[in-house]
Design a protein around this motif. Structure first.
Motif, PDB file in Angstrom:
ATOM      1  N   ARG A 272       1.123  -1.769   0.183  1.00 21.75           N
ATOM      2  CA  ARG A 272       0.364  -0.337  -0.438  1.00 21.75           C
ATOM      3  C   ARG A 272       0.771   1.259  -0.039  1.00 21.75           C
ATOM      4  O   ARG A 272       0.414   2.166  -0.549  1.00 21.75           O
ATOM      5  CB  ARG A 272      -0.956   0.197   1.334  1.00 21.75           C
ATOM      6  CG  ARG A 272      -1.944   1.041   1.241  1.00 21.75           C
ATOM      7  CD  ARG A 272      -3.220   0.959   2.530  1.00 21.75           C
ATOM      8  NE  ARG A 272      -3.840  -0.440   1.894  1.00 21.75           N
ATOM      9  CZ  ARG A 272      -4.902  -0.453   2.705  1.00 21.75           C
ATOM     10  NH1 ARG A 272      -5.084   0.656   4.278  1.00 21.75           N
ATOM     11  NH2 ARG A 272      -5.558  -1.305   2.467  1.00 21.75           N
TER      12      ARG A 272
ATOM     13  N   ARG B   3      -6.252  12.582   2.099  1.00 21.68           N
ATOM     14  CA  ARG B   3      -5.849  11.496   1.410  1.00 21.68           C
ATOM     15  C   ARG B   3      -6.565  11.594   0.126  1.00 21.68           C
ATOM     16  O   ARG B   3      -6.208  10.692  -0.859  1.00 21.68           O
ATOM     17  CB  ARG B   3      -7.215  10.518   2.182  1.00 21.68           C
ATOM     18  CG  ARG B   3      -6.628   9.748   3.458  1.00 21.68           C
ATOM     19  CD  ARG B   3      -7.692   9.154   4.400  1.00 21.68           C
ATOM     20  NE  ARG B   3      -7.062   8.381   5.229  1.00 21.68           N
ATOM     21  CZ  ARG B   3      -6.132   6.920   5.303  1.00 21.68           C
ATOM     22  NH1 ARG B   3      -6.959   6.248   3.772  1.00 21.68           N
ATOM     23  NH2 ARG B   3      -6.140   6.658   6.341  1.00 21.68           N
TER      24      ARG B   3
ATOM     25  N   ASP C 250      -8.429   4.880  -4.179  1.00 18.37           N
ATOM     26  CA  ASP C 250      -9.177   3.920  -3.058  1.00 18.37           C
ATOM     27  C   ASP C 250     -10.025   5.639  -2.619  1.00 18.37           C
ATOM     28  O   ASP C 250      -9.596   7.080  -2.460  1.00 18.37           O
ATOM     29  CB  ASP C 250      -8.154   4.421  -1.500  1.00 18.37           C
ATOM     30  CG  ASP C 250      -8.713   4.155   0.055  1.00 18.37           C
ATOM     31  OD1 ASP C 250     -10.356   3.877  -0.694  1.00 18.37           O
ATOM     32  OD2 ASP C 250      -8.469   3.611   0.680  1.00 18.37           O
TER      33      ASP C 250
ATOM     34  N   ARG D 194     -12.183   5.858   0.012  1.00 17.86           N
ATOM     35  CA  ARG D 194     -12.174   6.682   1.136  1.00 17.86           C
ATOM     36  C   ARG D 194     -11.216   7.660   1.443  1.00 17.86           C
ATOM     37  O   ARG D 194     -10.648   7.785   2.387  1.00 17.86           O
ATOM     38  CB  ARG D 194     -12.296   5.600   2.058  1.00 17.86           C
ATOM     39  CG  ARG D 194     -12.681   4.995   1.603  1.00 17.86           C
ATOM     40  CD  ARG D 194     -12.543   3.429   3.066  1.00 17.86           C
ATOM     41  NE  ARG D 194     -11.011   2.877   3.028  1.00 17.86           N
ATOM     42  CZ  ARG D 194      -9.846   2.541   3.814  1.00 17.86           C
ATOM     43  NH1 ARG D 194     -10.391   1.782   4.331  1.00 17.86           N
ATOM     44  NH2 ARG D 194      -8.954   2.496   3.294  1.00 17.86           N
TER      45      ARG D 194
END
Length: 693
Positions: free
Chosen positions: A142, A442, A457, A459
């Motif tokens: 990741r 993010r 991702d 989220r």
């Protein structure tokens, strides 16, 4: 991460950066705290602890390659936080075959799964090892920038262990550190790597670890069984026999720079008896020089040598495969290490100090057996102390009520201060698919992933979550004979003929008149009365315990209030019944505090120790004139408590307390009260400042 100089690294210097680093990687808000006198250790060594606290060494000296001390904090922080984000604590026991009717989840599910094995110590170590391999692999996938640092750091830490130990080889296989070519000729490593491969694969979860732990456990137990059944080999030379004996005793070698009290704690075996009959582990998490703990007779040594004679690969008939092929290729030295490997893996990386309840015919015959740290031997004395819980009968409740009257003017202010402590707070939760606001960090990560051709991702929202105050505190009261001293007195000087904790002398000094002066124990009790009233206002869970004793076989632990008990008339009466007893064997009492927290589910756990002097007992060490043994044992016990997730804070009314408390714990974890009489007024303020939630 920037290149840094080869100097010692303090946690407080980068604590803020680490906190921001975790916020970038994970949605949960973690809190970082330090462990005093701890050396660097593999994440595998850290126990699986619930809650969102991350404990790291307070200070690291340079080790391994350049900058490892600095990088250690970032890699270890990421690994421990990833346990939550990658699902270690999402295990449901009902998902495991054979446990369909059970309802445990999280850490309770892991503990129940591990306890189902005949050897829970080994199973628990394999579970930590499998999860460590899974999390390292997922972190590397990741966050590609972490991948080389994870591998380099793991290699540096493993280089501190004995390279030829089978347990070290097993850890290397789990963490996939054999790619460079070393050790690939070992069938043990090859077979172990196959067992760990599924947990390192993409998509692996905690259930994958559960399945592989069962397979690994059965494989290792079969190896041990077959090794025990091996026939006799050729006798070894005298030199080889000495080397065999040294290997049996030493096992995994610790770093030569390790000192007493540093590093990770080792979990004791389940064996009973006198000290040193089990494989011993020092607090660095590596096997110490104690080994099997007793000298071998010539006959025993000869038998071990004969059964562990060197076996050449050519001796195998080639008809066996799998596990049998491995056994035909082991050397005699490695065969002798198989038994040690079970002990090493079962102990390394766990927290020692857990009590073993020995059931007797009656309540008075039952006791808890606790290890004790001997800094001279640099090892634990196994099952050294016997601790008994003793309930107090209580008085008529007069002391509790009289204290409320005595401090009637102060109590309303204390209540108001505690009422102002917000019973609920908010924390930021990140990594949500939908939330109150966009998480910029993010969002940037998702944009970068898209530009790199990867699936981002989604989220990237965050929200503030209301969180109730969740605190549990145990107040541990020193009830030694020295607390019988009047409040206003000159400091006593310790001499060979004058023992402040000599209960016979304390009894002889005790005034028999009704006008007895106010004593240290009375002030401590008054402080606990004030605290009990204040905590009833805020709703924090709390317990009150006391300790004393006389010798290692008679450590006394007095139960005044349990966490699940209300502040009833019975509890108030017990507070009044607290009286000076005998000596101060502090280490065993602190280790028993862990037992009292065993069923407490609060997110923040604390212990506040109220004492009037240094640890002392008539057999607390090799030299009664020295307090070094007791101080070192207490220091290790406090560190064990920290590793178990309970933050200790020590308060003493001894004006010379700085001399020994600075050895037992870091400066932020203790306080010396100059004016003894002010303790009831100061303790609520101290509680507000030191209790973290």
């Amino acid at each position: 991460m920037p290149e840094v100089a080869e100097t010692a690294q303090n946690l407080f210097e980068i604590k803020g950066v680490l906190t921001k680093f975790m916020r970038m990687l994970f949605p949960l808000e973690f809190r970082i705290d330090s462990i005093a006198n701890s050396a660097p250790m593999l994440p595998f060594h850290y126990p699986l602890l619930p809650g969102e606290m991350i404990y790291l060494p307070e200070r690291l000296e340079p080790f391994g390659t350049r900058g490892d001390a600095y990088i250690y904090y970032f890699v270890t922080t990421a690994h421990l936080a990833a346990r939550h984000d990658f699902g270690t604590f999402k295990l449901k026991l009902a998902d495991i075959a054979g446990f369909e009717e059970r309802g445990e989840t999280g850490v309770e599910a892991i503990d129940s799964f591990v306890a189902s094995f005949d050897d829970p110590g080994l199973a628990g170590a394999l579970m930590r090892l499998a999860e460590s391999a899974r999390i390292d692999a997922e972190l590397a996938r990741r966050y590609r920038g972490l991948a080389p640092r994870i591998a380099t750091l793991n290699r540096s830490l493993l280089d501190r262990l004995h390279p030829e130990s089978l347990s070290t080889m097993l850890v290397r296989a789990a963490l996939d550190l054999e790619a460079a070519g070393e050790g690939l000729e070992s069938p043990l490593v090859l077979m172990a790597s196959r067992h760990f491969a599924p947990v390192r694969a993409r998509g692996a979860d905690v259930m994958t670890s559960v399945r592989q732990v069962s397979a690994l456990y059965n494989w290792l137990q079969e190896l041990i069984r077959q090794a025990r059944e091996r026939g006799e080999g050729d006798p070894l030379t005298e030199e080889e026999a000495e080397r065999m004996r040294n290997d049996l005793i030493k096992g995994m070698k610790g770093s030569e720079s390790q000192t007493a009290g540093e590093g990770e704690d080792g979990e004791q075996g389940d064996g009973g008896g006198e000290p040193d009959q089990n494989v011993q582990m020092d607090v660095s998490g590596k096997q110490s020089k104690g080994g099997q703990g007793r000298a071998l007779s010539p006959e025993e040594l000869r038998k071990l040598i004969e059964q562990g004679a060197e076996i050449k690969p050519s001796q195998g008939d080639g008809s066996a495969d799998g596990d049998g092929m491995y056994l035909t290729q082991l050397t005699g030295k490695q065969l002798s290490e198989l038994e040690q490997m079970r002990e090493q893996l079962g102990e390394v990386g766990s927290v020692t100090g857990q009590g073993r309840l020995m059931i007797g015919r009656g309540r008075q015959d039952s006791y808890y057996a606790y290890d004790e740290w001997d800094y001279v031997l640099n090892d634990y004395r196994r099952n050294w102390c016997r601790l008994r819980e003793i309930p107090l009968t209580g008085d008529e409740g007069d002391f509790f009520e009289n204290t409320l009257v005595r401090y009637a003017e102060m109590l309303p202010g204390v209540r108001r201060n505690f009422q102002r402590i917000r019973p609920a707070s908010y924390r930021m939760v990140r990594g949500l698919e939908d939330g109150e606001e966009i998480d910029i960090d993010r969002t940037i990560e998702a944009r970068v992933a898209r530009l790199m051709g990867e699936t981002p991702d989604g989220r990237f929202y965050k929200a503030r979550k209301k969180e109730a105050r969740d605190v549990a505190t145990l107040f541990l009261l020193d009830m030694s004979a020295s607390t019988d001293e009047p409040v206003h007195r000159e400091p006593r000087k310790h001499t060979d003929d004058d023992d402040a904790d000599d209960w016979m002398k304390a009894w002889q000094r005790r005034p028999q008149t009704a006008n007895r002066p106010r004593r240290i124990i009375d002030v401590n009790k008054e402080a606990l009365v004030i605290m009990a009233q204040a905590l009833e206002e805020i709703g924090d869970a709390y317990a009150i315990m006391g300790f004393s004793g006389h010798g290692r076989d008679n450590v006394e632990f007095y139960v005044i209030k349990e966490f699940d008990q209300e502040l009833s008339d019975e509890v108030k009466a017990r507070v009044g019944a607290v009286e000076p007893k005998r000596s101060t064997r502090m280490g065993a009492a602190i280790r028993h505090v862990r037992e009292k927290f065993k069923d407490v589910a609060s997110r923040a756990k604390h212990m506040i120790l109220l004492s009037d002097g240094f640890p002392q007992d008539f057999d607390y060490g090799h030299d009664r004139r020295s307090n070094a043994y007791g101080i070192q044992d207490t220091m290790v016990a406090l560190k064990e408590l920290e590793l178990a997730g309970v933050l200790p804070f020590c308060i003493t009314v001894d004006k010379t307390g700085h001399d020994y408390l600075r050895q037992m714990c870091q400066s932020s974890r203790y306080l010396v009260i100059e004016d003894i009489a002010s303790l009831p007024r100061q303790l609520p303020k101290i509680y507000e400042q030191v209790i973290r939630w």
